[in-house]
Design a protein around this motif. Structure first.
Motif, PDB file in Angstrom:
ATOM      1  N   ARG A  93       1.016  -1.352  -0.074  1.00 42.76           N
ATOM      2  CA  ARG A  93       0.018  -0.048  -0.129  1.00 42.76           C
ATOM      3  C   ARG A  93       0.894   1.487  -0.054  1.00 42.76           C
ATOM      4  O   ARG A  93       0.424   2.244  -0.399  1.00 42.76           O
ATOM      5  N   SER A  94       2.087   1.153   0.349  1.00 43.37           N
ATOM      6  CA  SER A  94       2.962   2.059   0.774  1.00 43.37           C
ATOM      7  C   SER A  94       3.517   2.882  -0.693  1.00 43.37           C
ATOM      8  O   SER A  94       4.179   3.801  -0.878  1.00 43.37           O
ATOM      9  N   ILE A  95       3.389   1.776  -1.835  1.00 42.65           N
ATOM     10  CA  ILE A  95       4.093   2.321  -3.220  1.00 42.65           C
ATOM     11  C   ILE A  95       3.574   3.183  -3.675  1.00 42.65           C
ATOM     12  O   ILE A  95       2.100   3.259  -3.773  1.00 42.65           O
ATOM     13  N   PRO A  96       3.932   4.633  -4.136  1.00 45.90           N
ATOM     14  CA  PRO A  96       3.282   5.536  -4.448  1.00 45.90           C
ATOM     15  C   PRO A  96       2.455   5.369  -5.854  1.00 45.90           C
ATOM     16  O   PRO A  96       2.659   4.521  -6.284  1.00 45.90           O
ATOM     17  N   GLY A  97       1.729   6.450  -6.089  1.00 38.89           N
ATOM     18  CA  GLY A  97       0.696   6.237  -6.964  1.00 38.89           C
ATOM     19  C   GLY A  97       1.080   6.100  -8.460  1.00 38.89           C
ATOM     20  O   GLY A  97       0.636   5.390  -9.476  1.00 38.89           O
ATOM     21  N   GLU A  98       2.720   6.821  -8.620  1.00 40.65           N
ATOM     22  CA  GLU A  98       2.886   6.856  -9.798  1.00 40.65           C
ATOM     23  C   GLU A  98       3.694   5.305 -10.178  1.00 40.65           C
ATOM     24  O   GLU A  98       4.170   5.250 -11.251  1.00 40.65           O
ATOM     25  N   GLY A  99       3.702   4.483  -9.286  1.00 40.65           N
ATOM     26  CA  GLY A  99       4.182   3.178  -9.444  1.00 40.65           C
ATOM     27  C   GLY A  99       5.684   3.075  -9.323  1.00 40.65           C
ATOM     28  O   GLY A  99       6.337   4.029  -9.087  1.00 40.65           O
ATOM     29  N   CYS A 100       5.974   1.802  -9.526  1.00 41.40           N
ATOM     30  CA  CYS A 100       7.463   1.616  -9.644  1.00 41.40           C
ATOM     31  C   CYS A 100       8.070   1.025 -10.565  1.00 41.40           C
ATOM     32  O   CYS A 100       9.128   0.406 -10.670  1.00 41.40           O
ATOM     33  N   ILE A 101       7.289   0.937 -11.822  1.00 37.80           N
ATOM     34  CA  ILE A 101       7.742   0.290 -12.970  1.00 37.80           C
ATOM     35  C   ILE A 101       7.523   1.356 -14.023  1.00 37.80           C
ATOM     36  O   ILE A 101       6.603   2.067 -14.354  1.00 37.80           O
ATOM     37  N   ARG A 102       8.541   1.546 -15.275  1.00 38.64           N
ATOM     38  CA  ARG A 102       8.418   2.502 -16.180  1.00 38.64           C
ATOM     39  C   ARG A 102       8.261   1.697 -17.456  1.00 38.64           C
ATOM     40  O   ARG A 102       9.178   1.018 -17.666  1.00 38.64           O
ATOM     41  N   GLY A 103       6.948   1.968 -18.111  1.00 33.26           N
ATOM     42  CA  GLY A 103       6.947   1.388 -19.352  1.00 33.26           C
ATOM     43  C   GLY A 103       6.276   0.023 -19.553  1.00 33.26           C
ATOM     44  O   GLY A 103       6.641  -0.792 -18.933  1.00 33.26           O
ATOM     45  N   ALA A 104       5.409  -0.094 -20.410  1.00 33.01           N
ATOM     46  CA  ALA A 104       4.505  -1.469 -20.421  1.00 33.01           C
ATOM     47  C   ALA A 104       5.420  -2.384 -20.877  1.00 33.01           C
ATOM     48  O   ALA A 104       5.331  -3.665 -20.257  1.00 33.01           O
ATOM     49  N   ALA A 105       6.345  -2.233 -21.726  1.00 33.58           N
ATOM     50  CA  ALA A 105       7.404  -3.515 -22.386  1.00 33.58           C
ATOM     51  C   ALA A 105       8.083  -3.838 -21.238  1.00 33.58           C
ATOM     52  O   ALA A 105       8.534  -5.010 -20.945  1.00 33.58           O
ATOM     53  N   ARG A 106       8.626  -2.794 -20.361  1.00 35.75           N
ATOM     54  CA  ARG A 106       9.605  -3.191 -19.211  1.00 35.75           C
ATOM     55  C   ARG A 106       8.855  -3.942 -18.294  1.00 35.75           C
ATOM     56  O   ARG A 106       9.250  -4.763 -17.501  1.00 35.75           O
ATOM     57  N   GLY A 107       7.414  -3.565 -17.929  1.00 37.88           N
ATOM     58  CA  GLY A 107       6.671  -4.360 -17.110  1.00 37.88           C
ATOM     59  C   GLY A 107       6.381  -5.636 -17.358  1.00 37.88           C
ATOM     60  O   GLY A 107       6.400  -6.715 -16.508  1.00 37.88           O
ATOM     61  N   GLY A 108       6.299  -6.078 -18.699  1.00 40.02           N
ATOM     62  CA  GLY A 108       6.197  -7.471 -19.177  1.00 40.02           C
ATOM     63  C   GLY A 108       7.348  -8.429 -18.951  1.00 40.02           C
ATOM     64  O   GLY A 108       7.343  -9.443 -18.596  1.00 40.02           O
ATOM     65  N   GLU A 109       8.390  -7.697 -19.023  1.00 40.89           N
ATOM     66  CA  GLU A 109       9.511  -8.629 -18.833  1.00 40.89           C
ATOM     67  C   GLU A 109       9.877  -8.746 -17.404  1.00 40.89           C
ATOM     68  O   GLU A 109      10.284  -9.698 -17.155  1.00 40.89           O
ATOM     69  N   LEU A 110       9.711  -7.983 -16.506  1.00 44.23           N
ATOM     70  CA  LEU A 110       9.567  -7.972 -14.779  1.00 44.23           C
ATOM     71  C   LEU A 110       8.710  -9.154 -14.529  1.00 44.23           C
ATOM     72  O   LEU A 110       8.877  -9.933 -13.673  1.00 44.23           O
ATOM     73  N   LEU A 111       7.405  -9.032 -15.044  1.00 38.88           N
ATOM     74  CA  LEU A 111       6.514 -10.191 -14.656  1.00 38.88           C
ATOM     75  C   LEU A 111       7.001 -11.313 -15.063  1.00 38.88           C
ATOM     76  O   LEU A 111       6.869 -12.493 -14.191  1.00 38.88           O
ATOM     77  N   GLN A 112       7.741 -11.622 -16.276  1.00 36.23           N
ATOM     78  CA  GLN A 112       8.316 -12.913 -16.610  1.00 36.23           C
ATOM     79  C   GLN A 112       9.447 -13.220 -15.760  1.00 36.23           C
ATOM     80  O   GLN A 112       9.438 -14.480 -15.218  1.00 36.23           O
ATOM     81  N   GLN A 113      10.150 -12.311 -14.994  1.00 41.18           N
ATOM     82  CA  GLN A 113      11.190 -12.511 -14.459  1.00 41.18           C
ATOM     83  C   GLN A 113      10.704 -13.088 -13.079  1.00 41.18           C
ATOM     84  O   GLN A 113      11.135 -13.808 -12.132  1.00 41.18           O
ATOM     85  N   ALA A 114       9.771 -12.512 -12.635  1.00 43.98           N
ATOM     86  CA  ALA A 114       8.986 -12.695 -11.183  1.00 43.98           C
ATOM     87  C   ALA A 114       8.555 -14.245 -11.218  1.00 43.98           C
ATOM     88  O   ALA A 114       8.807 -14.835 -10.261  1.00 43.98           O
ATOM     89  N   VAL A 115       8.014 -14.588 -12.125  1.00 44.20           N
ATOM     90  CA  VAL A 115       7.553 -16.196 -12.428  1.00 44.20           C
ATOM     91  C   VAL A 115       8.634 -16.871 -12.432  1.00 44.20           C
ATOM     92  O   VAL A 115       8.654 -17.747 -11.336  1.00 44.20           O
ATOM     93  N   LEU A 116       9.658 -16.599 -12.994  1.00 41.68           N
ATOM     94  CA  LEU A 116      10.848 -17.570 -12.900  1.00 41.68           C
ATOM     95  C   LEU A 116      11.405 -17.540 -11.594  1.00 41.68           C
ATOM     96  O   LEU A 116      11.854 -18.547 -11.146  1.00 41.68           O
TER      97      LEU A 116
END
Length: 555
Positions: A93-116
């Protein structure tokens, strides 16, 4: 053997009974939750998701009974671990509203890495877990990814990124897309969860699902509550046997699965203002503060809504029903009792003639404690053909589990219809259910258990032949002088204590008529035998009583 297979105290705090919980949740997978904090959606989804997680974890961590969620990433025990999991939600909940990920493409890569990364952490956990650990049987993990990006694109990205990874321990990968009201219909294949699986994508046996939900607390709670349901699927749960429509001894078998509709209130260690049990009238009597003595003030149920009978689903009702009838309390005067009877009669007639139910809510007698607003229970009041009402507890939102059953729009196949219609014609038909025609063999089972089970106390009962030999010894008939006197006996260390209970004579209703008749015949009695160690046992002995004396003598 895990703790869930052993005896555990019942969930209700006012119950002291012990029950054996079912082992149907032994194969529940471990859970991993991956949340994407991507702008500009994070500012809208953060409070909704965190509120849903707070509500869900407060329930999941407090449930008694079989373990429904054995592990939750970072692979900690869920039951009784609310403080640590709540701190994780507060950090999210403490993560600011602007988020902690920049860019949708970068977000998809981080989701894949988080699963692994989650799969690697789970392998390390299994490798270093003791074989005697109660969660060592859970060798699979289910990963849930929550995102606000278009769901189909995330699924395709994960398929391409995970096709060469080791996914043996991955049982299921669920992608949950959160959308706002204005985004519904964009990249949405169907309102239901969509299952996708490619031949050259993921490994054989691994599932990847896409589920799109609205950005509301209730919708997110529904996604999370699916974790509380059984995830086995190894075998069918129920075989429904129907008589064969032909002259075949083999019945028609319909194989089914069972699903919980709601969480039983008995699994929640909480005593609400109006008890969750409906086994007796005492469950409805309010308890005074700081005391177990029931108050003299009656419980109050306030009608809050009128319901149509065809709009009440029986699957959301639980517990035992109670019959409600007009009071016959002697403290009321005749005019008040007659007026109350007329009001009750009018209520029954109105509800029955209009096919209506009443939704009732508990009206607390005492003010809620400082720890919260108090637990509020709800009930449904149903009319009957007689001058009575039926009271049934109804589940609330907190206890409901997901149950999205499909509505069939197609007619069944003609072959199946012919088989089933032939099966049903073999059964007898009755217009009224008569419980007196149903026998469960309960009496016989209880009688056999009581007669052939080990006694609770060390009673020493002699065979019938030994009793007859004791009653008539070979030396000769027992003289009158050997009889023990009925009165005036002194009780010593090794003496025998006798208690006589005489029944009421059938021809007399006066307590003064209860006196033992003169002794005429012999009868065996149970004697408490004492030894030097102080232990006692019951053995038959001889006692003369009258012919019409049906009393039981314990010496």
């Amino acid at each position: 053997m895990s703790l869930d297979n052993r005896k555990r105290p019942a969930g209700s705090s006012n119950s002291g009974n012990l029950v054996f919980w079912s082992s149907s949740f032994q194969r529940q997978p471990a859970r991993v939750l991956i949340v994407e904090a991507l702008p500009p959606w994070w500012s809208e989804t953060c409070p909704v998701l965190c509120d849903a997680l707070d509500n869900f974890l407060s329930l999941a961590c407090s449930l008694d009974g079989p373990c429904r969620i054995p592990l939750l990433s970072p692979f900690v025990q869920v039951r009784g671990n609310l403080a640590r999991l709540h701190s994780c939600v507060e950090e999210l909940r403490s993560i600011p509203g602007e988020g902690c990920i920049r860019g949708a493409a970068r977000g998809g890569e981080l989701l894949q890495q988080a699963v692994l990364d989650s799969l690697q952490q789970f392998k390390q956990y299994i490798r270093h877990t003791s074989p005697r650990n109660q969660f060592s049987n859970n060798t699979s993990v289910e990963v849930t990814v929550i995102t606000s990006q278009p769901g189909r694109g995330i699924v395709r990205h994960l398929e391409m990124g995970l096709k060469d990874a080791d996914l043996v321990s991955l049982k299921r990968l669920l992608v949950v897309q959160i959308y706002s009201a204005g985004e519904w219909g964009q990249d949405t294949p169907s309102p239901e969860a969509t299952h996708t699986k490619t031949d050259e994508g993921l490994m054989l046996g691994t599932e990847i699902d896409l589920q799109q939900v609205e950005n509301t607390v209730f919708a997110m709670e529904t996604v999370l509550k699916m974790w509380l349901q059984e995830q086995g699927g190894d075998r069918e749960h129920l075989h429904l046997l129907l008589p064969s429509p032909l002259d075949s001894p083999i019945p028609v078998c319909v194989k089914c699965d069972m699903q919980e509709r709601l969480i039983s209130p008995a699994l929640i260690p909480l005593t609400p203002i109006l008890g969750v049990k409906t086994e007796s009238i005492r469950d409805f009597l309010p308890v005074t503060k700081g005391s177990a003595i029931h108050s003299l003030q009656p419980q109050r149920l306030r009608a809050i809504k009128v319901l149509h009978a065809d709009g009440v689903c029986e699957s959301v009702l639980y517990g035992l029903p109670l019959v409600i009838r007009p009071t016959t309390c002697w403290q009321l005067d005749w005019d008040e009792m007659e007026s109350n009877h007329n009001l009750f009669h009018a209520l029954c007639h109105t509800l029955r003639s209009r096919d209506l139910f009443l939704l009732l809510q508990v009206e607390p007698i005492q003010r809620p404690t400082a720890g919260g607003l108090g637990v509020c229970s709800h009930y449904v009041l149903q009319p009957s053909q007689s001058l009575s009402l039926l009271l049934k507890p109804v589940s609330s939102r907190e206890l409901l589990l997901p149950c999205s059953l499909p509505v069939s729009t197609q007619d069944p196949s003609p072959d199946a219809m012919q088989i089933l219609q032939g099966c049903l014609t073999q059964l007898a038909e009755e217009f009224v259910l008569n419980p007196l025609s149903l026998s469960s063999n309960l009496y016989q089972q209880l009688r056999s258990r009581g007669l052939f089970s080990q006694p609770r106390f060390p009673y020493r009962l002699q065979p019938a032949a030994a009793q007859r030999d004791q009653a008539q010894p070979p030396e000769g008939p027992k003289t009158t002088a050997s009889r023990q006197p009925r009165q005036g006996r002194q009780v010593g260390t090794n003496s025998k204590v006798r208690a006589t209970v005489a029944p009421l004579p059938s021809s007399s209703t006066s307590f003064s008529a209860m006196r033992p008749p003169p002794a005429k015949a012999t009868r065996l009695a149970l004697t408490i035998l004492s030894n030097s160690r102080g232990s006692r046992a019951l053995a038959p002995s001889q006692q003369e009583v009258g012919d019409d004396d049906d009393s039981m003598v314990i010496q």
